[in-house]
Design an enzyme around this catalytic site. Structure first.
Site, PDB file in Angstrom:
ATOM      1  N   HIS A   1      -1.461   4.301  20.251  1.00 36.60           N
ATOM      2  CA  HIS A   1      -0.911   3.242  19.345  1.00 36.60           C
ATOM      3  C   HIS A   1      -0.041   3.646  18.170  1.00 36.60           C
ATOM      4  O   HIS A   1       0.689   3.101  17.518  1.00 36.60           O
ATOM      5  CB  HIS A   1      -2.010   2.507  18.603  1.00 36.60           C
ATOM      6  CG  HIS A   1      -3.018   3.446  17.817  1.00 36.60           C
ATOM      7  ND1 HIS A   1      -2.639   4.042  16.314  1.00 36.60           N
ATOM      8  CD2 HIS A   1      -4.234   3.941  18.101  1.00 36.60           C
ATOM      9  CE1 HIS A   1      -3.772   4.594  16.181  1.00 36.60           C
ATOM     10  NE2 HIS A   1      -4.484   4.563  17.056  1.00 36.60           N
TER      11      HIS A   1
ATOM     12  N   HIS B   1       3.093  10.023  11.390  1.00 44.16           N
ATOM     13  CA  HIS B   1       2.939   8.970  12.585  1.00 44.16           C
ATOM     14  C   HIS B   1       4.044   8.187  12.312  1.00 44.16           C
ATOM     15  O   HIS B   1       4.681   7.954  11.345  1.00 44.16           O
ATOM     16  CB  HIS B   1       1.821   8.455  13.066  1.00 44.16           C
ATOM     17  CG  HIS B   1       1.091   7.620  11.865  1.00 44.16           C
ATOM     18  ND1 HIS B   1       0.431   8.392  11.023  1.00 44.16           N
ATOM     19  CD2 HIS B   1       1.384   6.503  11.696  1.00 44.16           C
ATOM     20  CE1 HIS B   1      -0.167   7.163  10.256  1.00 44.16           C
ATOM     21  NE2 HIS B   1       0.902   5.987  10.553  1.00 44.16           N
TER      22      HIS B   1
ATOM     23  N   HIS C   1       5.712   4.026  13.110  1.00 45.97           N
ATOM     24  CA  HIS C   1       5.724   2.650  13.660  1.00 45.97           C
ATOM     25  C   HIS C   1       7.080   2.013  13.819  1.00 45.97           C
ATOM     26  O   HIS C   1       7.988   2.551  13.007  1.00 45.97           O
ATOM     27  CB  HIS C   1       4.960   1.735  12.635  1.00 45.97           C
ATOM     28  CG  HIS C   1       3.589   2.267  12.128  1.00 45.97           C
ATOM     29  ND1 HIS C   1       2.445   1.676  12.237  1.00 45.97           N
ATOM     30  CD2 HIS C   1       3.533   2.906  11.047  1.00 45.97           C
ATOM     31  CE1 HIS C   1       1.550   2.199  11.885  1.00 45.97           C
ATOM     32  NE2 HIS C   1       1.945   3.353  11.076  1.00 45.97           N
TER      33      HIS C   1
ATOM     34  N   GLU D   1       6.575  -1.331   8.840  1.00 47.21           N
ATOM     35  CA  GLU D   1       5.278  -2.100   8.376  1.00 47.21           C
ATOM     36  C   GLU D   1       5.514  -2.793   6.725  1.00 47.21           C
ATOM     37  O   GLU D   1       5.393  -4.084   6.610  1.00 47.21           O
ATOM     38  CB  GLU D   1       4.259  -1.080   8.261  1.00 47.21           C
ATOM     39  CG  GLU D   1       3.746  -0.525   9.710  1.00 47.21           C
ATOM     40  CD  GLU D   1       2.415  -0.429   9.740  1.00 47.21           C
ATOM     41  OE1 GLU D   1       1.844   0.664   9.171  1.00 47.21           O
ATOM     42  OE2 GLU D   1       1.757  -1.205  10.428  1.00 47.21           O
TER      43      GLU D   1
ATOM     44  N   HIS E   1       5.057   7.794   8.199  1.00 49.37           N
ATOM     45  CA  HIS E   1       4.098   7.705   7.473  1.00 49.37           C
ATOM     46  C   HIS E   1       3.422   9.201   7.276  1.00 49.37           C
ATOM     47  O   HIS E   1       3.064   9.832   8.395  1.00 49.37           O
ATOM     48  CB  HIS E   1       2.664   6.807   7.708  1.00 49.37           C
ATOM     49  CG  HIS E   1       3.055   5.325   7.495  1.00 49.37           C
ATOM     50  ND1 HIS E   1       2.593   4.321   8.256  1.00 49.37           N
ATOM     51  CD2 HIS E   1       3.892   4.821   6.634  1.00 49.37           C
ATOM     52  CE1 HIS E   1       3.044   3.171   7.794  1.00 49.37           C
ATOM     53  NE2 HIS E   1       3.920   3.418   6.874  1.00 49.37           N
TER      54      HIS E   1
ATOM     55  N   THR F   1      -3.272   0.778   7.758  1.00 47.97           N
ATOM     56  CA  THR F   1      -2.582  -0.507   8.335  1.00 47.97           C
ATOM     57  C   THR F   1      -3.226  -0.624   9.682  1.00 47.97           C
ATOM     58  O   THR F   1      -2.656  -1.496  10.580  1.00 47.97           O
ATOM     59  CB  THR F   1      -1.099  -0.203   8.406  1.00 47.97           C
ATOM     60  OG1 THR F   1      -0.526   0.792   9.160  1.00 47.97           O
ATOM     61  CG2 THR F   1      -0.409  -0.387   6.890  1.00 47.97           C
ATOM     62  N   THR F   2      -4.201   0.226  10.054  1.00 46.01           N
ATOM     63  CA  THR F   2      -4.766   0.168  11.376  1.00 46.01           C
ATOM     64  C   THR F   2      -6.240   0.242  11.118  1.00 46.01           C
ATOM     65  O   THR F   2      -6.707   0.839  10.214  1.00 46.01           O
ATOM     66  CB  THR F   2      -4.118   1.361  12.072  1.00 46.01           C
ATOM     67  OG1 THR F   2      -4.743   2.533  11.647  1.00 46.01           O
ATOM     68  CG2 THR F   2      -2.740   1.446  12.495  1.00 46.01           C
TER      69      THR F   2
END
Ligand SMILES: O[B-]1(O)OCc2ccc(NC(=S)NCc3ccccc3)cc21
Ligand SMILES: [Zn+2]
Length: 258
Positions: A63, A92, A94, A104, A117, A200-201
């Site tokens: 992900h 990581h 997004h 995000e 992040h 956020t996950t």
């Protein structure tokens, strides 16, 4: 439920079934609305001291793509809204499938093409996992950087050059030991938004002091395309691996800038 993801059948609208905290009052990300934030003159700059890593991996976990040094690498974060020292854990990304989406957090409703992040954990805990479960918003400190398309990012190039090697979920490579993570950060870590929020996950734990920088970093169109070539665990492009904004409820967003 199939493992969580960002598709129609396992995306953010489904996460509450395994993680009821998804509907909590301290969830992330949020829309950072400049008309509603409050300047706090007590917010000092942050200090990040990142030491070179002997053995770090860059991996595709299905992900996101993530840089992860071996435990105990001595890199730390202090200052800003933080009362104690935080240890670096991982960074990581997004991103979206086009330049109009991907971040995000949002600023006055605007999304950036990607968000980076840097994850740190409160050093008064014995481990990262304990920090996540420690209760309250001081378990983790996460630095969020918006990415926008522009000049090539030389500091991120050693990482974006590795992306083709981790195209498929579950793959990883060793990162050359001369990779300089400090070079990714702006010289001074000033001008940020900060608020109490969550991962956020999944597990969406409400353990995060969020620190989102106002000034985006730049990456080239080619570097953005590298992210968009990454495949998720369902064999689809990973782009779109961002959670939509959550309600602010009665939280305050503070800024270190006027
Ligand atoms: O919201 B984020 O995407 O950005 C900041 C951030 C930090 C961490 C994660 N999740 C992790 S490390 N889960 C694995 C795990 C979770 C809990 C215990 C052990 C292991 C996601 C995000
Ligand atoms: Zn993240």
């Amino acid at each position: 439920m199939a493992p969580w993801g960002y598709e129609k059948d396992n995306g953010p609208a489904h996460w509450h079934k395994d993680c009821p905290i998804a509907n909590g009052k301290n969830q992330s990300p949020i829309d950072l609305i400049n008309g509603e934030v409050k300047y706090d003159s007590g917010l000092k700059p942050l200090t990040a001291k990142y030491v070179p890593f002997s053995d770090a991996k860059f991996l595709n976990n299905g992900h996101s793509v993530q840089f992860q040094p071996s435990a105990g690498n001595g890199s730390e974060l202090t200052g800003g809204p933080l009362a104690v020292k935080y240890n670096f854990e991982q960074f990581h990304f997004h991103w979206g499938n086009n330049d109009t989406e991907g971040s995000e957090h949002r600023v006055d409703g605007k999304m950036y093409p990607a968000e980076l992040h840097f994850v740190h954990w409160n050093s008064t805990n014995p481990s990262f996992k304990d920090a996540v479960g420690s209760g309250g918003p001081n378990g983790l400190a996460v630095l969020g950087f918006f990415l926008k398309v522009g000049a090539e990012n030389a500091a991120l190039k050693p990482i974006t050059d590795l992306i083709p090697k981790v195209k498929d979920a579950g793959t990883s490579v060793t990162v050359p030991s001369n990779f300089d993570m400090q070079a990714i950060l702006p010289a001074t870590l000033t001008d940020y938004y900060t608020y109490d929020g969550s991962l956020t996950t999944p597990p969406l734990a409400e353990c995060v002091k969020w620190i989102v920088f106002k000034q985006p970093l730049e990456v080239s169109a080619a570097q953005m395309e590298a992210f968009r070539s990454v495949i998720n665990r369902d064999g689809k492009p990973m782009g779109g691996n961002y959670r939509p904004p959550c309600p602010l409820h009665d939280r305050a967003v503070k800024t270190s800038f006027k």
